[in-house]
Design a protein around this motif. Sequence first.
Motif, PDB file in Angstrom:
ATOM      1  N   ASP A   5      42.856  -9.632 -59.675  1.00 24.36           N
ATOM      2  CA  ASP A   5      42.229 -10.191 -60.962  1.00 24.36           C
ATOM      3  C   ASP A   5      41.042 -11.086 -60.405  1.00 24.36           C
ATOM      4  OD1 ASP A   5      41.379 -10.341 -63.498  1.00 24.36           O
ATOM      5  OD2 ASP A   5      43.169 -11.492 -64.182  1.00 24.36           O
ATOM      6  N   ARG A   6      40.492 -10.963 -59.469  1.00 28.58           N
ATOM      7  CA  ARG A   6      39.542 -12.169 -59.101  1.00 28.58           C
ATOM      8  C   ARG A   6      38.226 -12.170 -59.877  1.00 28.58           C
ATOM      9  NH1 ARG A   6      39.469 -12.364 -52.273  1.00 28.58           N
ATOM     10  NH2 ARG A   6      41.835 -12.224 -52.068  1.00 28.58           N
ATOM     11  N   THR A   7      37.652 -13.350 -59.999  1.00 28.98           N
ATOM     12  CA  THR A   7      36.586 -13.395 -60.771  1.00 28.98           C
ATOM     13  C   THR A   7      35.317 -14.064 -59.899  1.00 28.98           C
ATOM     14  OG1 THR A   7      37.138 -15.809 -61.152  1.00 28.98           O
ATOM     15  CG2 THR A   7      37.708 -14.121 -62.926  1.00 28.98           C
ATOM     16  N   GLU A   8      35.370 -14.728 -58.693  1.00 27.04           N
ATOM     17  CA  GLU A   8      34.406 -14.862 -57.928  1.00 27.04           C
ATOM     18  C   GLU A   8      35.017 -14.977 -56.382  1.00 27.04           C
ATOM     19  OE1 GLU A   8      31.665 -18.983 -57.252  1.00 27.04           O
ATOM     20  OE2 GLU A   8      33.062 -18.880 -58.529  1.00 27.04           O
ATOM     21  N   GLN A   9      34.253 -14.555 -55.535  1.00 25.18           N
ATOM     22  CA  GLN A   9      34.614 -14.477 -54.073  1.00 25.18           C
ATOM     23  C   GLN A   9      34.176 -15.605 -53.388  1.00 25.18           C
ATOM     24  OE1 GLN A   9      36.416 -11.781 -52.599  1.00 25.18           O
ATOM     25  NE2 GLN A   9      36.589 -13.542 -50.862  1.00 25.18           N
ATOM     26  N   MET A  10      35.026 -16.284 -53.009  1.00 28.00           N
ATOM     27  CA  MET A  10      34.517 -17.494 -51.920  1.00 28.00           C
ATOM     28  C   MET A  10      33.886 -17.298 -50.809  1.00 28.00           C
ATOM     29  SD  MET A  10      35.533 -20.174 -54.180  1.00 28.00           S
ATOM     30  CE  MET A  10      35.586 -21.584 -52.952  1.00 28.00           C
TER      31      MET A  10
END
Length: 340
Positions: A5-10
């Motif tokens: 459920d990731r929203t942004e990849q660092m």
Amino acid sequence: MPHNDRTEQMPQTRFDVLAIGNAIVDVISPCDDAFVAAHGLDKGAMALIDAAEAEALYSAMGPGREISGGSAANTLAGLAGLGARCAFIGKVADDQLGDVFAHDIRAAGIHYAVDPLIGAVPTARCLVHVTPDGQRTMNTFLGASQDLDAGSVDKQLIKDAAIVYLEGYLWDPEAARTAMQEAIVTAREAGRKVAFTLSDVFLLQRFGQDFKAMIEDGAISILFANEGEALTLTGAADLDAAIAQLAPMLPCLVVTRGARGAVAVTGGERFEVPAEPVEKVVDTTGAGDSFAAGFLAGQIAGRPPRDCLTMGAIAAAEIISHYGARPEADLEALMARRFG
């Protein structure tokens, strides 16, 4: 802990978080309300004291525990406990407490390579008086930590970190303030996120205009504040008004409300979570620091805002259940119980 459920990849970097802050050893001692009153202390607040005051107050304290502290360093300890790759920039002296601090932060797996100060100024210490209700009253002698300057800040470390985390407490000394301002510029030029914690109301009374200018300039990616700090910074009559004023200027605003949980506003959307239940509040020292650790760990993992808030609440609940501002339980195991 799974990173679904990731929203942004660092970005791929050497470190997830680099923090710049005061390198302090906490001396924590239980006391009653009469002790706080007798010494003219402002219960639940943090005050800066000089060397003579520190010596007198330390002499009056009961038996204490020496535990490495410092707001940003505490946050890194929590982050490291959650598997994050961390680095710290802060100044200690070449003395016993300096050795304690350096040993503790490296033992936590945090990169630390700042040369100690050689001379008469000792390592910073915070005298923490904990009343039976768990409230902590802090009196801080900043000592060698104030000698942090731009020469102590490795710009490559800043470029090598996805998030640069700065504590407001270090804004007071001019040299350290300049070092942090340069760090912000370096981070922004490298496309890194800058997280900033307001730290305490008394700082806002002195440097509120500086912090407002940074926010308005778009220098801050993630702002951490408690309710009192948000109200003082904005001059708003209530928290909703303060949030309405701050949120449009920030990619992410996080406000903690103690026993009433926490709020985050990002992308124009507001999220709220309750505080995690604890059997007994033992010591609130470092609760905000630990909350920031949990929240940032969620950000690093790309989790949605509500999960980040919940992770912050879980980490804060662990801290207030024991003395000291560094985690004692397995934070990853605590998160796994909630998220699977």
